[in-house]
Write a protein that holds these residues in place. Structure first.
Motif, PDB file in Angstrom:
ATOM      1  N   GLY A   1       0.518  -1.300  -0.052  1.00 20.11           N
ATOM      2  CA  GLY A   1       0.007   0.527  -0.109  1.00 20.11           C
ATOM      3  C   GLY A   1       0.619   1.134  -0.069  1.00 20.11           C
ATOM      4  N   ASP A   2       2.408   1.173   0.724  1.00 19.69           N
ATOM      5  CA  ASP A   2       3.125   2.226   0.183  1.00 19.69           C
ATOM      6  C   ASP A   2       4.681   2.195   0.555  1.00 19.69           C
ATOM      7  OD1 ASP A   2       4.365   3.448   3.928  1.00 19.69           O
ATOM      8  OD2 ASP A   2       2.003   1.695   3.496  1.00 19.69           O
ATOM      9  N   TYR A   3       5.315   2.601  -0.037  1.00 29.20           N
ATOM     10  CA  TYR A   3       6.830   2.623  -0.384  1.00 29.20           C
ATOM     11  C   TYR A   3       7.541   2.274   0.967  1.00 29.20           C
ATOM     12  CZ  TYR A   3      11.642   3.495  -2.148  1.00 29.20           C
ATOM     13  OH  TYR A   3      12.292   2.997  -1.658  1.00 29.20           O
ATOM     14  N   GLU A   4       7.011   3.108   2.297  1.00 28.05           N
ATOM     15  CA  GLU A   4       7.583   2.736   3.693  1.00 28.05           C
ATOM     16  C   GLU A   4       7.267   1.211   3.912  1.00 28.05           C
ATOM     17  OE1 GLU A   4       9.984   4.549   4.616  1.00 28.05           O
ATOM     18  OE2 GLU A   4      10.241   5.566   2.877  1.00 28.05           O
ATOM     19  N   THR A   5       6.658   0.934   3.749  1.00 26.16           N
ATOM     20  CA  THR A   5       5.963  -0.507   4.389  1.00 26.16           C
ATOM     21  C   THR A   5       6.482  -0.831   3.585  1.00 26.16           C
ATOM     22  OG1 THR A   5       4.173   0.601   5.237  1.00 26.16           O
ATOM     23  CG2 THR A   5       4.113  -1.704   5.336  1.00 26.16           C
ATOM     24  N   TRP A   6       5.951  -1.375   2.004  1.00 27.79           N
ATOM     25  CA  TRP A   6       6.722  -2.203   0.772  1.00 27.79           C
ATOM     26  C   TRP A   6       8.825  -2.139   1.363  1.00 27.79           C
ATOM     27  CZ3 TRP A   6      10.095  -1.048  -3.229  1.00 27.79           C
ATOM     28  CH2 TRP A   6      10.531  -1.566  -3.780  1.00 27.79           C
TER      29      TRP A   6
ATOM     30  N   ASN B   1       4.303   1.353  -6.472  1.00 27.70           N
ATOM     31  CA  ASN B   1       4.608   1.584  -8.065  1.00 27.70           C
ATOM     32  C   ASN B   1       5.780   1.120  -8.777  1.00 27.70           C
ATOM     33  OD1 ASN B   1       5.387   3.150 -10.637  1.00 27.70           O
ATOM     34  ND2 ASN B   1       5.705   5.359  -9.720  1.00 27.70           N
ATOM     35  N   PRO B   2       5.797   0.039  -9.041  1.00 26.43           N
ATOM     36  CA  PRO B   2       6.583  -0.715  -9.837  1.00 26.43           C
ATOM     37  C   PRO B   2       7.538  -0.661 -10.757  1.00 26.43           C
ATOM     38  CG  PRO B   2       4.697  -2.253  -9.341  1.00 26.43           C
ATOM     39  CD  PRO B   2       4.118  -0.449  -9.338  1.00 26.43           C
ATOM     40  N   GLN B   3       7.616   0.110 -11.845  1.00 25.85           N
ATOM     41  CA  GLN B   3       8.091   0.617 -13.184  1.00 25.85           C
ATOM     42  C   GLN B   3       9.248   1.921 -11.822  1.00 25.85           C
ATOM     43  OE1 GLN B   3       4.090   1.370 -12.395  1.00 25.85           O
ATOM     44  NE2 GLN B   3       4.076   0.035 -14.454  1.00 25.85           N
ATOM     45  N   ALA B   4       9.277   2.366 -10.957  1.00 24.96           N
ATOM     46  CA  ALA B   4      10.123   3.400 -10.393  1.00 24.96           C
ATOM     47  C   ALA B   4      10.548   2.300  -9.365  1.00 24.96           C
ATOM     48  CB  ALA B   4       9.152   4.086 -10.124  1.00 24.96           C
TER      49      ALA B   4
END
Length: 117
Positions: free
Chosen positions: A28-33, A67-70
């Motif tokens: 859901g969010d970059y930091e968690t990922w 955002n997998p592309q970035a």
């Protein structure tokens, strides 16, 4: 019951339950990922082997970033900036959807081996 146009009905006409694997999860969010995938990539770097992003993500069934592309590229840039990996060369991707496109390969550094110790 309305069938989804992208789902193929079974021969008996029933609609199969969607199959969701861990690699299909999307954070859901970059930091968690980042918190979930970072230790797996540090561990891979600590082995000293040459690898691609997809190999590690597939091996550990990691989720897709928001955002997998970035974000995959950003992850590797962060790891490189922190001194855990270096560019090793190029290979054909094993990711099924990219038809063996060329991808960057990475290799862990001495700093990664020390961090794992």
């Amino acid at each position: 019951m309305v069938a989804d146009a992208t789902v193929q009905p079974a021969l008996d006409g029933s609609i199969p339950e969607p199959r969701v694997t861990k690699t299909q999860r999307q954070a859901g969010d970059y930091e968690t990922w980042l918190a979930e995938v970072w230790p797996k990539f540090i561990a891979a770097a600590a082995t000293g082997r040459t690898f691609t992003c997809f190999e590690i993500a597939d091996e550990h069934q990691l989720p897709q970033p928001p955002n997998p592309q970035a974000h995959w590229g950003r992850l590797m840039t962060l790891l490189q900036e922190e001194g855990y990996v270096r560019k090793a060369g190029w290979a054909c991707s094993a990711r099924p959807t990219v038809h063996h496109s060329g991808v960057r390969t990475w290799k862990g550094t001495a700093a990664a081996r020390r961090a794992a110790a």
